[in-house]
Structure formats: structure tokens, C-alpha cells
Design an enzyme around this catalytic site. Structure first.
Site, PDB file in Angstrom:
ATOM      1  N   LYS A 177       5.899   0.370   8.118  1.00 21.94           N
ATOM      2  CA  LYS A 177       5.480   1.628   7.489  1.00 21.94           C
ATOM      3  C   LYS A 177       6.695   2.534   7.350  1.00 21.94           C
ATOM      4  O   LYS A 177       7.429   2.760   8.319  1.00 21.94           O
ATOM      5  CB  LYS A 177       4.402   2.296   8.345  1.00 21.94           C
ATOM      6  CG  LYS A 177       3.770   3.528   7.744  1.00 21.94           C
ATOM      7  CD  LYS A 177       2.595   3.996   8.607  1.00 21.94           C
ATOM      8  CE  LYS A 177       1.874   5.187   7.993  1.00 21.94           C
ATOM      9  NZ  LYS A 177       0.700   5.592   8.819  1.00 21.94           N
ATOM     10  N   ALA A 224       0.866  -1.186   0.000  1.00 24.89           N
ATOM     11  CA  ALA A 224       0.000   0.000   0.000  1.00 24.89           C
ATOM     12  C   ALA A 224       0.898   1.229   0.000  1.00 24.89           C
ATOM     13  O   ALA A 224       1.941   1.246   0.656  1.00 24.89           O
ATOM     14  CB  ALA A 224      -0.918   0.016   1.215  1.00 24.89           C
ATOM     15  N   ALA A 283       3.403   7.877   3.385  1.00 23.15           N
ATOM     16  CA  ALA A 283       4.202   6.681   3.651  1.00 23.15           C
ATOM     17  C   ALA A 283       3.690   5.513   2.819  1.00 23.15           C
ATOM     18  O   ALA A 283       2.627   5.588   2.199  1.00 23.15           O
ATOM     19  CB  ALA A 283       4.144   6.338   5.140  1.00 23.15           C
ATOM     20  N   GLN A 284       4.480   4.446   2.804  1.00 25.98           N
ATOM     21  CA  GLN A 284       4.030   3.199   2.200  1.00 25.98           C
ATOM     22  C   GLN A 284       4.283   2.060   3.176  1.00 25.98           C
ATOM     23  O   GLN A 284       5.063   2.187   4.122  1.00 25.98           O
ATOM     24  CB  GLN A 284       4.718   2.953   0.863  1.00 25.98           C
ATOM     25  CG  GLN A 284       6.192   2.674   0.914  1.00 25.98           C
ATOM     26  CD  GLN A 284       6.786   2.591  -0.496  1.00 25.98           C
ATOM     27  OE1 GLN A 284       6.319   3.236  -1.434  1.00 25.98           O
ATOM     28  NE2 GLN A 284       7.836   1.787  -0.663  1.00 25.98           N
ATOM     29  N   VAL A 285       3.589   0.934   2.947  1.00 18.61           N
ATOM     30  CA  VAL A 285       3.604  -0.178   3.899  1.00 18.61           C
ATOM     31  C   VAL A 285       4.120  -1.445   3.202  1.00 18.61           C
ATOM     32  O   VAL A 285       3.757  -1.746   2.066  1.00 18.61           O
ATOM     33  CB  VAL A 285       2.198  -0.431   4.478  1.00 18.61           C
ATOM     34  CG1 VAL A 285       2.213  -1.620   5.430  1.00 18.61           C
ATOM     35  CG2 VAL A 285       1.690   0.818   5.196  1.00 18.61           C
ATOM     36  N   ALA A 343       0.604   5.582   0.168  1.00 20.70           N
ATOM     37  CA  ALA A 343      -0.217   6.783   0.330  1.00 20.70           C
ATOM     38  C   ALA A 343       0.668   8.009   0.191  1.00 20.70           C
ATOM     39  O   ALA A 343       1.834   7.922  -0.192  1.00 20.70           O
ATOM     40  CB  ALA A 343      -0.921   6.751   1.680  1.00 20.70           C
ATOM     41  N   SER A 344       0.102   9.181   0.517  1.00 17.90           N
ATOM     42  CA  SER A 344       0.816  10.435   0.279  1.00 17.90           C
ATOM     43  C   SER A 344       2.014  10.623   1.199  1.00 17.90           C
ATOM     44  O   SER A 344       2.996  11.265   0.824  1.00 17.90           O
ATOM     45  CB  SER A 344      -0.144  11.615   0.449  1.00 17.90           C
ATOM     46  OG  SER A 344      -0.705  11.611   1.757  1.00 17.90           O
ATOM     47  N   ASP A 404      -9.925   8.843  12.266  1.00 18.89           N
ATOM     48  CA  ASP A 404      -9.978   8.467  10.855  1.00 18.89           C
ATOM     49  C   ASP A 404     -10.475   7.026  10.738  1.00 18.89           C
ATOM     50  O   ASP A 404      -9.888   6.200  10.060  1.00 18.89           O
ATOM     51  CB  ASP A 404      -8.587   8.616  10.230  1.00 18.89           C
ATOM     52  CG  ASP A 404      -8.620   8.685   8.715  1.00 18.89           C
ATOM     53  OD1 ASP A 404      -9.689   9.003   8.167  1.00 18.89           O
ATOM     54  OD2 ASP A 404      -7.580   8.417   8.084  1.00 18.89           O
TER      55      ASP A 404
END
Length: 534
Positions: A164, A137, A142-144, A139-140, A299
Site C-alpha cells: 500500500k 486498487a 493510497a493505492q495497492v 482510493a483517495s 470500517d
């Protein structure tokens, strides 16, 4: 001056991207726009040769805005997600559209990820992990990656974890865009008086504070750890464990969650999970965290929730958290419970007691306005109640009664709406009020019943006792001062300079409220209060 030029350049670029998506001057809103803005519209639509072809402008205004913000990059994605929490600024419909803003970007290279992990944890990747996957995954911010730790005494066969990693250079990019946001907010607040009620600079500061927290993964890990402690004994909800040995500012390692995404309703049903129970669980867990702990996951959408084999809700991604203090918790619980009980006058009184509504306004007029908002909810099927329309009316009431924006309560309300959406996805007939009532009632009995009043009175008495323990010292100083004064007296009286005498008189007047006799009286009243409560 240089800051102004840079900010204008960045914001002009953003305006052009918004314009090419027909999101800067949306067709749906043009009738309400000032003519000067409409005159600038053609400039925003011009494409320079190196900018390529026009973008797709299909969809409604909210969808186009979400697409444009995603194209502008990480800071604007976060801005859009933040604005989704502020229907008081952009309206409930647009806020609802922005909740679907996808925080997805292409992953950065694996070699770069390995380098960042090694710098973060202070050892080669192969010494920390026996397996490290490609990004699963991105995102803006970080990535996992999925990984497996090297065997140790605690986990002889290793342990499956999620790793992460912050994007390289993300801090500088955010700082540049946030500086432009601050410049725009300061300019608006300085030159456009009607916008000051919304406090644009404070709004940008709230966004900046949230982004700073997300830029330090140790803080996200700490939030997870705190919530794990708070919820350790809660049935039906849990938080992944943090691997602190493999966590740093730019890298966070946590327990890998085996579960079904909350967004996959069909898989949950096929696995035999009780969907009505999950609907109640997500609402009641959120309210427990907010009201009991004053610390909640802000969230909590389907993408950040899983359901494990035991039917527990498991939350991930703790980058956005909310806090409310004891007073706000009490007021919010009373407000919600008052609405459930349809006691609108009491709800109005709470708003005035909390200082949310200016004292110059009419309590009964405010209660009438609340009734106009809440009554349409009751007696109707939950599936027919529009939370968007409800929020729209609530914020109209906010404007009518000059209520100042309260960011922490707005965040709580936004999260409540999101959580309700999750509950209804689990159970389309779910009623948030029926789920909320037992949690709020139990909290009020615990925090506002006789036992709680006795505890508060006892705490007050202990504080008075600590103050009174200093009384002998105060009296001793007073006696020494009197003796010194007596020694300074001659036939004409005390020899004190007129200026000193004036200062002593002023000091005595200021300290009058704290004299020993007053503290003795307060202590006696505290003792009487405890006796009456018992």
C-alpha cells in the site's frame, strides 16, 4: 483574515460543485429550507465557461451528494464517509446513502509508485521485491499493488504480499481542505447556537484525527498488529501479518490474502461456505473486539472482508479504528443486553448512571421512549426490521432528552449497523439480537460476576496497600514537624507568622481527606468487602 479568504474561496468552489449536482439545495428538502438559502440557489447553479457542461442530476438526494463529494476529491470523500457515521447530524436516510460513497480514484503512475516505495523502505524496489504489479486498487489516500518478496531465510521462495502506497502530495491537499472545514465549523458554532449541541468543531477534529492516522501507514500497521494479537486465539477470524521490514510512514507491506471477497455471495455459496455461520461470525467477532478488547475495526463493510479457504473471516484496511474505554464497554454491554431482555427501566438507569442523560430528566419517561423504539423490533422477522428507522427514532430520543453527542459510541453504533448489513448479505434472515446475546451474556458474566468483583476488590486493596506502605514515612515527617514546632515554642506560644499560620490551616483542611486515620478506615472497609465477597 487571509485564512478567512482562503476558506471562503475553497468552500465556494465546493458549493458550486454541490450545486451543479443539485446536492447543495436538494429538491426533496427545499420546503424545509430558509428563504435566504433558497435565494442563493441560482448562484450555485451557474456554470462558468471553463467549467464545462452540467453534471447529471438524476437519482435521489443522497446519491447526488455522494457523486458531488467524489468529484470534489479526497478530503470530501472522507468527509462523506465520516458523515455516514453521523446520522444524528444528517439523518439516517442520507447517512445510509453515503455509506455507498465509492472511495475510488484513478491510480497514479507506476514510476511515481516505485519512487515512493524506494524512499519509504530505503532500498531499490528490485532488492525488496522480485515482482511488483501495476495498481490493483486506487482510493483517495493510497493505492495497492500486488508483489512478491525476494527470497530470504524465512521464505526461501519469496512471499506474496500487498503493498500500500500513499498518494504523492496527499497530506498538503487534506490539510488545506481540513482547515476550511475547521473555519466553517468554528463560524457555525460561534454564530448559530442550536448547532452547538452537535459540537461541529469537535466533529471536524474527529475527522482530522482519523485522517492523520490514515496518513501514517505505520499507525495502520500497528493497528493491524494489535488486533492480530487480540484475536490470535479467536476461531473464525484472523488478520493479515505485517511485513515490518518493508513498512514505513508512506509504504505498508502485508501478507497477501487468498480468499473470496465477502461481497461475492454467489462465489461463497458455490465454494460451499456455511452462510448462516458467516452471518453469526461477523456479528460475534465485532462484538468480541468491541466489548472484550475495546478496539474494533470501524470500517468493516464487505469490501474490507474476505473469506479464506478454511471459512475464516479476514479483515483488511485498518485505517479507521474505534476505541471505547472500560466504563463505556460496560455501559454499552448492559444497554444492549437490557434491550435484548426488554428491561427498559434498567437501560434507562444505565444511561443516567453513565451521565449520558442529564439528571434533571425523568428516568421513567426515558424508559418509555426506549420502549417505543425497541418494541417494534421484537416479534418481527429480521428481514422486516429497518435499522434506518430504528436509528432515526433513537436520535429523536437523543434530542428530546438533551443527550450530548458521544463520537466513540456513535462510531460503534454505525459499525454495528454496517456489520449487520454484512451479516444479512450472508444470511438474509439473520437476526443481530440472537447472535449478540451469547457474546454479551458471556462478557457480563466474566466482567460483572462474583469473580470479577473479587478481582476488582483485590485490585483496590492492592492500591490501598501501596498507599499504606508510605504511612511510616508520613508519620515520621509528622513527628519531625512536631519536634521542630516544639523547639519553636516560647512562653507566648509557637512563633509562626500569621500568614503562615493561615496557610497551614488551609492546607490541613484540604488534606483532611487524606489523613492516615482515613486511609486506615478505607483499608479496613476494603478488607471487609473482600471477606464478604469470599
Amino acid at each position: 483574515m487571509l485564512r478567512t479568504v482562503r476558506s471562503l474561496a475553497r468552500l465556494t468552489r465546493a458549493a458550486r460543485v454541490l450545486g451543479t449536482h443539485d446536492a447543495l439545495f436538494p429538491l426533496e428538502l427545499r420546503e424545509e429550507m430558509p428563504r435566504i438559502l433558497l435565494a442563493l440557489m441560482p448562484l450555485a447553479k451557474i456554470r462558468l465557461p471553463w467549467e464545462g457542461t452540467s453534471e447529471d442530476t438524476s437519482g435521489d438526494a443522497g446519491e447526488r451528494l455522494a457523486t458531488a463529494l467524489a468529484a470534489l476529491g479526497p478530503a470530501y470523500i472522507k468527509l462523506g464517509q465520516f458523515l455516514a457515521t453521523r446520522p444524528d447530524i444528517i439523518g439516517p436516510e442520507l447517512a445510509g446513502d453515503l455509506t455507498s460513497l465509492q472511495d475510488k480514484l484513478p491510480p497514479f503512475p507506476m514510476d511515481e509508485a516505485r519512487r515512493l516505495i524506494e524512499e519509504g523502505i530505503g532500498k531499490p524496489v528490485d532488492q525488496a521485491f522480485s515482482v511488483l504489479s501495476e495498481p490493483i486498487a486506487a482510493a483517495s489516500i493510497a493505492q495497492v499493488h500486488r508483489a512478491r518478496t525476494q527470497p530470504d531465510e524465512t521464505y526461501p521462495e519469496g512471499r506474496d504480499v500487498a503493498v500500500k502506497v500513499l498518494r504523492p502530495g496527499i497530506e498538503r491537499r487534506f490539510n488545506d481542505d481540513l482547515d476550511s472545514f475547521f473555519w466553517a465549523a468554528e463560524t457555525i458554532e460561534r454564530n448559530y447556537a442550536p448547532a452547538r449541541r452537535l459540537r461541529p468543531v469537535e466533529i471536524v477534529q474527529t475527522l482530522a484525527d482519523g485522517v492523520k492516522l490514515e496518513m501514517d501507514l505505520r499507525l495502520e500497521a500497528a493497528a493491524m498488529s494489535e488486533m492480530a494479537e487480540n484475536t490470535a486465539k479467536d476461531a473464525g477470524f484472523r488478520v493479515p501479518q505485517i511485513d515490518w521490514e518493508r513498512t514505513s510512514k508512506r509504504v505498508m507491506t502485508m501478507e497477501w490474502i487468498e480468499g473470496i471477497p465477502a461481497s461475492d455471495r454467489a462465489a461463497l455459496v458455490a465454494a460451499g461456505h456455511d452462510m448462516k455461520r458467516l452471518g453469526r461470525q461477523v456479528i460475534q467477532s465485532f462484538l468480541l473486539h468491541a466489548m472484550r478488547d475495546g478496539f474494533f475495526h470501524a470500517d468493516m463493510h464487505q469490501g474490507n472482508l474476505f473469506v479464506d479457504a478454511d471459512g475464516n473471516l479476514v479483515a483488511v484496511d485498518f485505517g479507521i479504528m474505534g476505541r471505547i474505554g472500560p466504563n463505556e464497554r460496560r455501559f454499552m454491554a448492559e444497554i444492549l443486553y437490557g434491550l435484548i431482555m426488554r428491561d427498559y427501566v434498567r437501560v434507562a438507569e444505565i444511561h443516567f448512571e453513565a451521565g449520558y442523560v442529564p439528571a434533571t430528566k425523568s428516568k421513567y419517561a426515558f424508559a418509555q421512549a426506549l420502549r417505543s423504539v425497541a418494541e417494534p423490533i421484537f416479534g418481527r422477522p429480521a428481514s422486516e426490521v429497518s435499522m434506518g428507522k430504528l436509528l432515526a427514532q433513537l436520535f429523536q430520543v437523543t434530542e428530546q432528552f438533551d443527550m450530548r453527542t458521544r463520537p466513540e459510541l456513535i462510531l460503534l453504533q454505525k459499525t454495528m449497523v454496517v456489520v449487520e448489513g454484512v451479516a444479512r448479505d450472508f444470511d438474509p434472515e439473520h437476526n443481530i439480537w440472537e447472535s449478540a446475546e451469547p457474546v454479551l451474556k458471556a462478557w457480563m458474566v466474566e466482567k460483572m460476576g462474583p469473580e470479577a468483583r473479587i478481582e476488582e476488590a483485590a485490585a483496590g486493596a492492592m492500591q490501598l496497600g501501596r498507599m499504606m506502605s508510605h504511612l511510616p514515612e508520613v508519620l515520621d515527617r509528622a513527628e519531625r514537624t512536631a519536634r521542630l514546632l516544639a523547639e519553636s515554642v516560647d512562653e507566648e506560644g509557637v512563633r509562626i507568622h500569621p500568614t503562615s499560620a493561615e496557610r497551614i490551616a488551609n492546607a490541613q483542611e484540604r488534606r483532611g481527606r487524606g489523613s492516615p486515620l482515613i486511609w486506615l478506615a478505607i483499608g479496613a472497609l476494603g478488607a471487609l468487602l473482600i471477606a464478604n465477597l469470599l
